[in-house]
Design a protein around this motif. Structure first.
Motif, mmCIF file in Angstrom:
data_model
loop_
_atom_site.group_PDB
_atom_site.id
_atom_site.type_symbol
_atom_site.label_atom_id
_atom_site.label_comp_id
_atom_site.label_asym_id
_atom_site.label_seq_id
_atom_site.Cartn_x
_atom_site.Cartn_y
_atom_site.Cartn_z
ATOM 1 N N GLY A 21 55.939 72.120 102.404
ATOM 2 C CA GLY A 21 56.580 73.053 101.467
ATOM 3 C C GLY A 21 58.058 72.788 101.285
ATOM 4 O O GLY A 21 58.864 73.726 101.248
ATOM 5 N N SER A 22 58.423 71.519 101.119
ATOM 6 C CA SER A 22 59.858 71.193 101.059
ATOM 7 C C SER A 22 60.536 71.756 99.814
ATOM 8 O O SER A 22 61.711 72.142 99.864
ATOM 9 C CB SER A 22 60.064 69.683 101.157
ATOM 10 O OG SER A 22 59.300 69.037 100.185
ATOM 11 N N ARG A 23 59.820 71.850 98.702
ATOM 12 C CA ARG A 23 60.450 72.405 97.490
ATOM 13 C C ARG A 23 60.633 73.919 97.596
ATOM 14 O O ARG A 23 61.485 74.492 96.936
ATOM 15 C CB ARG A 23 59.632 72.041 96.240
ATOM 16 C CG ARG A 23 59.782 70.590 95.835
ATOM 17 C CD ARG A 23 58.792 70.201 94.773
ATOM 18 N NE ARG A 23 57.433 70.079 95.313
ATOM 19 C CZ ARG A 23 56.369 69.718 94.613
ATOM 20 N NH1 ARG A 23 56.495 69.467 93.314
ATOM 21 N NH2 ARG A 23 55.185 69.622 95.182
ATOM 22 N N SER A 88 45.526 63.898 103.851
ATOM 23 C CA SER A 88 44.931 65.164 104.320
ATOM 24 C C SER A 88 43.561 65.371 103.697
ATOM 25 O O SER A 88 42.605 65.755 104.377
ATOM 26 C CB SER A 88 45.847 66.341 103.973
ATOM 27 O OG SER A 88 47.074 66.221 104.661
ATOM 28 N N LYS A 208 49.911 76.832 91.108
ATOM 29 C CA LYS A 208 50.286 76.393 92.450
ATOM 30 C C LYS A 208 51.659 76.958 92.793
ATOM 31 O O LYS A 208 52.613 76.788 92.034
ATOM 32 C CB LYS A 208 50.316 74.866 92.528
ATOM 33 C CG LYS A 208 50.657 74.363 93.929
ATOM 34 C CD LYS A 208 50.213 72.919 94.139
ATOM 35 C CE LYS A 208 51.001 71.948 93.316
ATOM 36 N NZ LYS A 208 52.393 71.772 93.800
HETATM 37 N N1 CTP Z 1 49.203 69.064 101.421
HETATM 38 C C1 CTP Z 1 48.503 68.595 102.545
HETATM 39 N N2 CTP Z 1 48.989 67.517 103.256
HETATM 40 C C2 CTP Z 1 50.120 66.905 102.890
HETATM 41 C C3 CTP Z 1 50.841 67.346 101.732
HETATM 42 C C4 CTP Z 1 50.330 68.431 101.012
HETATM 43 O O1 CTP Z 1 47.486 69.173 102.905
HETATM 44 N N3 CTP Z 1 50.570 65.888 103.622
HETATM 45 C C5 CTP Z 1 48.699 70.247 100.705
HETATM 46 C C6 CTP Z 1 49.716 71.393 100.683
HETATM 47 O O2 CTP Z 1 49.643 72.127 101.892
HETATM 48 C C7 CTP Z 1 49.303 72.169 99.457
HETATM 49 C C8 CTP Z 1 48.669 71.113 98.554
HETATM 50 O O3 CTP Z 1 48.483 69.943 99.357
HETATM 51 O O4 CTP Z 1 48.357 73.170 99.730
HETATM 52 C C9 CTP Z 1 49.506 70.818 97.320
HETATM 53 O O5 CTP Z 1 50.692 70.151 97.707
HETATM 54 P P1 CTP Z 1 52.184 70.636 97.388
HETATM 55 O O6 CTP Z 1 52.179 71.780 96.455
HETATM 56 O O7 CTP Z 1 52.972 69.424 97.058
HETATM 57 O O8 CTP Z 1 52.620 71.235 98.814
HETATM 58 P P2 CTP Z 1 53.680 70.652 99.838
HETATM 59 O O9 CTP Z 1 53.517 69.164 99.942
HETATM 60 O O10 CTP Z 1 53.569 71.454 101.070
HETATM 61 O O11 CTP Z 1 55.062 71.014 99.119
HETATM 62 P P3 CTP Z 1 56.302 70.028 98.795
HETATM 63 O O12 CTP Z 1 55.719 68.882 97.999
HETATM 64 O O13 CTP Z 1 57.256 70.882 98.046
HETATM 65 O O14 CTP Z 1 56.828 69.586 100.137
#
Ligand code: CTP
Ligand code: MG
Length: 227
Positions: A21-23, A88, A208
């Motif tokens: 959840g970096s964003r 994942s 999302k």
């Molecule tokens: N996800 C995951 N494994 C990862 C990256 C993402 O299971 N290595 C999952 C997130 O937990 C989310 C979904 O994929 O439920 C959609 O990804 P995104 O919205 O990009 O979530 P994050 O990667 O957590 O957020 P960000 O990109 O902002 O860091």
């Protein structure tokens, strides 16, 4: 683990919940943040558990949250995730039983998915190798070409939502193919452009949660879901 039984179908769900959840920022990955009195992940788990045609749910999460998720969702199988969403998803798919016939992959960060979307996804997989909800685009879209911008025809574009559904072997083959992408329909289309993919109309509710503004909007939608 069997949630519901059905004749000769074995429909499994992989919920990807291993992101950082970096964003969004903040102390907790967004899927574990509170929304309307429960954590965000619980909404999608509940939606799939309520569906009579879903046989089992795999939750993919990061090592740090494995124990929490195992304790909070005892009816689900919980496996560790990877560095990218694709890693994942691959780990979740590998944890599905060999006799799974259809597999749906869903973002934990989309709490408001309807029973109707699950129905449409599963029904389409009787005919198609893959299926997913999509929405038309609202904004005008431009693409960078060399040093200039080119406008794309919005009418021909769609934004993907999840769950993305697959005949199990189609999804396994896409993961084996070695192609890289941000979603599994993309993997299927890149590795096999002939694949029969059905895209149907999703729902604006099924957005999302990506930023803190999305979380504010989700609080409004959550109140509607509770009432
Ligand atoms: N996800 C995951 N494994 C990862 C990256 C993402 O299971 N290595 C999952 C997130 O937990 C989310 C979904 O994929 O439920 C959609 O990804 P995104 O919205 O990009 O979530 P994050 O990667 O957590 O957020 P960000 O990109 O902002 O860091
Ligand atoms: Mg991400």
């Amino acid at each position: 683990m069997i949630l519901h039984s059905d004749s000769n179908q074995s429909n499994w769900v992989v919920i990807v919940a291993a992101g950082q959840g970096s964003r969004m920022g903040g102390d907790l990955p967004k899927q574990f943040m509170q929304l309307g009195g429960q954590e965000i992940l619980r909404y999608s788990v509940n939606a799939f558990q309520q569906h009579v045609a879903i046989h089992g749910i795999i939750i993919v999460t990061s090592d740090q949250f494995l124990n929490h998720v195992k304790n909070a969702y005892p009816a689900c199988e919980v496996v560790p995730g990877g560095v990218t969403r694709q890693d994942s998803s691959a780990k979740g798919v590998a944890a599905c039983p060999d006799d799974a016939t259809k597999i749906l992959v869903h973002d934990a960060a989309r709490p408001f998915l309807s029973q109707q979307i699950i129905n449409e996804c599963l029904a389409a997989l009787d005919e198609y190798e893959a299926a997913a909800p999509v929405l038309p685009l609202r904004d005008t879209i431009v693409m960078s070409v060399d040093t200039a911008w080119q406008q794309l025809d919005r009418q021909t574009l769609r934004a993907m939502q999840t769950p993305e559904g697959f005949q199990a072997e189609t999804l396994r083959a896409a993961h084996r193919s070695g192609v890289v992408g941000t979603d599994e329909i993309g993997l299927v289309l890149t590795s096999n452009p002939e694949a029969q993919v059905h895209l149907f109309e999703g729902s604006p509710d099924n957005f999302k949660i990506t930023t803190s503004l999305d979380l504010e909007l989700a609080a409004i939608v959550a109140a509607r879901y509770r009432s």
